[in-house]
Design an enzyme around this catalytic site. Structure first.
Site, PDB file in Angstrom:
ATOM      1  N   PRO A 150      21.551 -35.567  19.084  1.00 22.30           N
ATOM      2  CA  PRO A 150      21.642 -35.967  20.492  1.00 22.30           C
ATOM      3  C   PRO A 150      20.320 -35.965  21.231  1.00 22.30           C
ATOM      4  CG  PRO A 150      23.477 -34.531  19.940  1.00 22.30           C
ATOM      5  CD  PRO A 150      22.573 -34.546  18.744  1.00 22.30           C
ATOM      6  N   ALA A 179      17.259 -35.853  19.415  1.00 22.25           N
ATOM      7  CA  ALA A 179      16.212 -36.177  18.433  1.00 22.25           C
ATOM      8  C   ALA A 179      16.624 -37.416  17.664  1.00 22.25           C
ATOM      9  CB  ALA A 179      15.975 -35.005  17.477  1.00 22.25           C
ATOM     10  N   GLY A 180      16.337 -38.572  18.268  1.00 22.14           N
ATOM     11  CA  GLY A 180      16.649 -39.822  17.600  1.00 22.14           C
ATOM     12  C   GLY A 180      15.393 -40.424  17.002  1.00 22.14           C
ATOM     13  N   PHE A 201      25.758 -40.239  15.628  1.00 22.72           N
ATOM     14  CA  PHE A 201      25.607 -41.629  15.175  1.00 22.72           C
ATOM     15  C   PHE A 201      25.351 -41.714  13.672  1.00 22.72           C
ATOM     16  CE2 PHE A 201      23.827 -41.908  19.664  1.00 22.72           C
ATOM     17  CZ  PHE A 201      25.033 -42.322  20.211  1.00 22.72           C
ATOM     18  N   ILE A 202      26.100 -40.930  12.906  1.00 13.25           N
ATOM     19  CA  ILE A 202      25.902 -40.893  11.459  1.00 13.25           C
ATOM     20  C   ILE A 202      26.887 -41.840  10.781  1.00 13.25           C
ATOM     21  CG2 ILE A 202      25.787 -39.427   9.418  1.00 13.25           C
ATOM     22  CD1 ILE A 202      23.688 -38.853  11.693  1.00 13.25           C
ATOM     23  N   ARG A 208      30.994 -81.290  17.070  1.00 11.75           N
ATOM     24  CA  ARG A 208      31.373 -81.387  18.485  1.00 11.75           C
ATOM     25  C   ARG A 208      30.861 -82.696  19.051  1.00 11.75           C
ATOM     26  NH1 ARG A 208      34.045 -81.021  22.911  1.00 11.75           N
ATOM     27  NH2 ARG A 208      33.540 -79.414  24.477  1.00 11.75           N
ATOM     28  N   GLU A 241      17.678 -46.887  13.063  1.00  7.59           N
ATOM     29  CA  GLU A 241      16.575 -46.717  12.098  1.00  7.59           C
ATOM     30  C   GLU A 241      15.221 -46.991  12.729  1.00  7.59           C
ATOM     31  OE1 GLU A 241      17.068 -47.855   8.014  1.00  7.59           O
ATOM     32  OE2 GLU A 241      19.232 -48.006   8.287  1.00  7.59           O
ATOM     33  N   GLU A 300      10.849 -50.331  20.103  1.00  5.98           N
ATOM     34  CA  GLU A 300       9.696 -49.660  20.701  1.00  5.98           C
ATOM     35  C   GLU A 300       9.001 -48.738  19.694  1.00  5.98           C
ATOM     36  OE1 GLU A 300      12.276 -51.396  23.526  1.00  5.98           O
ATOM     37  OE2 GLU A 300      12.767 -49.863  22.031  1.00  5.98           O
TER      38      GLU A 300
END
Length: 381
Positions: free
Chosen positions: A130, A132-133, A158-159, A269, A364, A368
């Protein structure tokens, strides 16, 4: 198959041709239903296991397919073009098995990798927390030595595959004073007391590739330590280099599906007696989409080439992931625009592809973070 993959061996080309047929017949037809129900892609993973794809990232010595990094890139792209949820579960499995291949002992590789390659065992990779991403050095999960082994305590979030996997590779701080060198990795088997997955997250896309919060307060034996203490950060960074190339492949596969759908729609179309594909504005949109997609594919292939040669490819992987994820968003958004109002409905695949692709600029390593990695390499010279 794209002419860019002429460097594949004949055996690899046949493997990819077989995979294209399997995905078209048994994976892609379930993609819309999977998105609608949110059911985990168990059946699709079984199909890929039968095809030998769950070990495609592993050498033959460990039960894998032993294919090149370029062929792996193509294989992931093919699956992604059929179903984003399926490819997300597959590549999460690769992160786990890559962790063991790179950081594990001979005994750990022998015990887990052959079973993982056949699909007997599904893996997950637990790094994100939460707080440490993007920077794993901020992780709060702790590993403390005990008389019989280790005690792990913390929370991961988020695993992918986390609540379903037969084993999870968990990264934790074993020496808080040592910085990056104080991070270790552990193999936690499913059902370990004190290892509690939450409910699957309710996500915007990739609804059949479930992600979980993991609440960890468990005892592990000494041999749960992956390799040596303090080597976890080094292992994780190498795994993420591989994973970023595979994210690029996911993006390329889904973006190719969006481009194909937009091209078919534009040709079919008819407005005022003229096909959309005959209008210059639409033709330029399609050309720009193809340009972005081809650029991303070339960058991913270069990263795969460096990986195959055993070169350091962190910079190339970051570039490939960044370019492919942002290009894929552009391609999907333009494809939806070409479809007009129909693209905003669930009657066409573009709406699902657009949602599935959005996470690619985040997980992953966000766009940024990739820019920071690229700039860091540039400024180091």
């Amino acid at each position: 198959m794209s002419g860019l993959f002429h460097m594949l061996s004949e055996e690899e080309r046949l493997f990819c041709d077989m995979l294209e047929r399997i995905v078209a017949e048994r994976i892609a037809p379930k993609a819309a239903e999977t998105d609608e129900t949110g059911a985990f892609v168990h059946a699709q993973i079984e199909v890929l296991a039968e095809a030998g794809l769950l070990g495609a990232n592993l050498p033959e010595a460990h039960g894998g397919a032993g294919i090149s990094a370029q062929a792996l890139l193509r294989a992931v792209e093919i699956v992604a073009g059929g179903c984003g949820s399926t490819v997300s579960a597959l590549t999460a499995h690769y992160l786990a098995t890559d962790s063991i291949l790179i950081g594990g002992s001979d005994a750990q590789r022998a015990a887990i990798l052959p079973k993982a390659a056949t699909g007997e065992m599904l893996g997950a990779f637990a790094l994100t927390e939460p707080t440490a991403g993007s920077d794993p050095a901020d992780m709060k999960t702790r590993a403390r030595r005990t008389d019989g082994g280790w005690h792990l305590k913390g929370t991961k979030c988020f695993i992918s595959n986390g609540g379903i996997a037969d084993f999870v590779v968990v990264y934790a701080v074993s020496d808080p004073e040592a910085g990056h060198r104080g991070i270790s990795a552990f193999v936690v088997p499913k059902g370990t007391p004190g290892f509690e997955p939450g409910a699957p997250e309710r996500t915007m896309g990739l609804k059949g590739g479930h992600v979980f919060t993991l609440n960890i307060d468990c005892e592990l034996p000494e041999d749960a330590l992956l390799g040596e203490a303090g080597q976890g950060f080094k292992t994780a960074m190498k795994v993420l280099d591989n994973g970023r190339v595979e994210v690029a492949a996911q993006c390329i596969g889904m973006a190719q599906a969006a481009l194909d759908a937009a091209s078919d729609y534009a040709k079919g179309r008819v407005i005022g007696g003229e096909a959309l594909s005959d209008k210059q504005g639409i033709r330029w949109m399609l050309a720009d989409m193809a340009l972005e997609l081809q650029s991303a594919r070339l960058m991913a292939l270069e990263a795969a080439r460096q990986r195959e040669l055993g070169e350091r490819f962190s910079d190339a992987a970051a570039m490939a992931k960044l370019k492919a994820s942002e290009a894929a968003d552009m391609v999907a958004d333009t494809a939806l625009q070409i479809h007009g109002g129909y693209g905003y409905t669930r009657d066409f695949p573009i709406e699902r592809l657009t949602r599935d692709l959005r996470i690619m600029r985040i997980y992953e390593g966000s766009s940024e973070i990739q820019r920071n990695i690229i700039a860091g390499h540039l400024l180091a010279h």
